[in-house]
Design a protein around this motif. Structure first.
Motif, short mmCIF file in Angstrom:
data_model
loop_
_atom_site.label_atom_id
_atom_site.label_comp_id
_atom_site.label_asym_id
_atom_site.label_seq_id
_atom_site.Cartn_x
_atom_site.Cartn_y
_atom_site.Cartn_z
N ASN A 50 45.38 38.69 44.87
CA ASN A 50 45.75 37.35 44.46
C ASN A 50 47.12 36.99 45.03
O ASN A 50 47.91 37.87 45.37
CB ASN A 50 45.78 37.25 42.93
CG ASN A 50 45.96 35.83 42.45
OD1 ASN A 50 45.34 34.90 42.95
ND2 ASN A 50 46.83 35.65 41.46
N SER A 69 44.35 28.82 39.74
CA SER A 69 44.52 30.16 39.18
C SER A 69 43.64 31.17 39.90
O SER A 69 42.47 30.90 40.18
CB SER A 69 44.17 30.16 37.69
OG SER A 69 44.19 31.49 37.20
N GLY A 70 44.22 32.34 40.12
CA GLY A 70 43.46 33.45 40.70
C GLY A 70 42.37 33.96 39.77
O GLY A 70 41.52 34.74 40.18
N ARG A 71 42.39 33.53 38.52
CA ARG A 71 41.31 33.90 37.60
C ARG A 71 39.98 33.32 38.08
O ARG A 71 38.94 33.91 37.87
CB ARG A 71 41.58 33.38 36.19
CG ARG A 71 42.63 34.12 35.44
CD ARG A 71 42.82 33.54 34.02
NE ARG A 71 43.94 34.18 33.37
CZ ARG A 71 45.19 33.73 33.40
NH1 ARG A 71 45.48 32.62 34.04
NH2 ARG A 71 46.15 34.39 32.78
N MET A 127 50.52 34.16 44.36
CA MET A 127 51.15 33.21 43.45
C MET A 127 52.50 32.80 44.02
O MET A 127 53.29 33.66 44.41
CB MET A 127 51.37 33.88 42.09
CG MET A 127 52.04 33.00 41.07
SD MET A 127 52.73 33.95 39.68
CE MET A 127 54.45 34.00 40.17
N ARG A 130 40.67 43.08 43.21
CA ARG A 130 40.83 41.66 43.51
C ARG A 130 42.28 41.34 43.86
O ARG A 130 43.18 41.53 43.04
CB ARG A 130 40.40 40.85 42.30
CG ARG A 130 40.38 39.40 42.54
CD ARG A 130 39.65 38.71 41.42
NE ARG A 130 39.67 37.29 41.67
CZ ARG A 130 39.27 36.40 40.83
NH1 ARG A 130 38.79 36.79 39.67
NH2 ARG A 130 39.33 35.14 41.13
N CYS A 146 48.22 27.24 46.33
CA CYS A 146 48.13 28.49 45.56
C CYS A 146 48.73 28.34 44.17
O CYS A 146 48.28 28.97 43.22
CB CYS A 146 48.84 29.63 46.31
SG CYS A 146 47.92 30.30 47.70
N ASP A 189 39.47 32.62 44.72
CA ASP A 189 39.94 33.55 45.75
C ASP A 189 40.86 32.74 46.66
O ASP A 189 40.40 31.98 47.51
CB ASP A 189 38.76 34.13 46.53
CG ASP A 189 39.19 35.04 47.67
OD1 ASP A 189 40.39 35.04 48.05
OD2 ASP A 189 38.33 35.74 48.21
N LYS A 190 42.15 32.87 46.46
CA LYS A 190 43.11 32.04 47.19
C LYS A 190 43.16 32.36 48.68
O LYS A 190 43.43 31.48 49.49
CB LYS A 190 44.49 32.16 46.55
CG LYS A 190 44.52 31.61 45.12
CD LYS A 190 45.89 31.71 44.52
CE LYS A 190 45.87 31.34 43.05
NZ LYS A 190 47.22 31.38 42.47
N ASN A 249 50.57 33.74 33.72
CA ASN A 249 49.99 33.79 35.07
C ASN A 249 49.07 34.99 35.24
O ASN A 249 49.37 36.09 34.75
CB ASN A 249 51.09 33.84 36.14
CG ASN A 249 51.83 32.54 36.26
OD1 ASN A 249 51.33 31.48 35.89
ND2 ASN A 249 53.05 32.62 36.76
N PHE A 250 48.00 34.80 35.98
CA PHE A 250 47.06 35.86 36.32
C PHE A 250 47.78 37.01 37.01
O PHE A 250 47.47 38.18 36.78
CB PHE A 250 45.96 35.27 37.21
CG PHE A 250 44.85 36.21 37.56
CD1 PHE A 250 44.04 36.77 36.58
CD2 PHE A 250 44.59 36.51 38.89
CE1 PHE A 250 43.00 37.62 36.90
CE2 PHE A 250 43.55 37.37 39.22
CZ PHE A 250 42.76 37.92 38.23
N SER A 251 48.77 36.68 37.83
CA SER A 251 49.52 37.71 38.56
C SER A 251 50.34 38.61 37.65
O SER A 251 50.59 39.76 37.99
CB SER A 251 50.45 37.06 39.59
OG SER A 251 49.69 36.38 40.57
#
Length: 177
Positions: A31, A88-90, A33, A29, A84, A93-94, A56-58
């Motif tokens: 992402n 959240s990328g959690r 940020m 996946r 973005c 799908d950005k 952060n997810f990143s």
């Protein structure tokens, strides 16, 4: 006459450079940020230091894989950059939500971003300050740019949703090449 500035506002005075879109990939996946807390540390090999919040997810992706891409957007992508940062990328799908194009990288797994005028493929070179400050030291392995963009109008975060756009340039005598 000067007045006291709240300490929480100091960062808005010292933002070091353009807002970047940090690209990561983990468990299949990708992402993105927005990242504005970064600085150059060395010329060759190019080393960049950056702070990525552990919330952060990143952060988890960068910590796990040790790879990322620093994409440099221009003002034309301002709304996507802020978008973005506001999700959240959690959960999102950005790339799909903000209609951004992933391009395969040459040296790392995370993709580059086609819409950005420059992309830096990086690998974590030093993690000594991650545990204490969330500060990663990245080595740039490969750099890409659009040579038709000679004076990029980059975004510079001033805090709390406010940005400046790079504009006027000055050229002065320099001992650097």
């Amino acid at each position: 006459m000067k007045t006291l500035l709240p300490l929480a506002d100091v960062y808005a005075l010292l933002e070091p450079g353009p807002v970047l879109l940090l690209g990561t990939a983990h468990d299949g996946r990708a992402n993105l940020m927005p990242l504005s807390w970064h600085c150059m540390l060395e010329f060759e090999p190019p080393l960049v230091g950056c702070v990525v919040s552990a919330a952060n997810f990143s952060f988890a992706a960068l910590e796990a894989t040790g790879e990322c891409v620093l994409n440099v957007p221009t003002v034309e992508l301002a709304e996507q950059v802020v978008g973005c940062g506001n999700c959240s990328g959690r959960e999102v799908d950005k790339f799909a939500r903000f209609v951004l194009t992933a391009v395969p990288s040459a040296q790392v797994a995370p993709p580059r971003l086609a819409e950005c005028f420059a992309s830096l493929e990086c690998r974590v070179a030093d993690r000594q300050l991650v545990g204490r400050y969330n500060f990663f030291i990245l080595e740039v392995l490969q750099a890409w740019h659009d040579p038709s963009v000679s004076a990029p109008r980059t975004l510079h975060h001033r805090g709390f949703g406010t940005f400046m756009v790079a504009g006027e340039e000055l050229t002065l005598p320099s001992a650097m090449r």
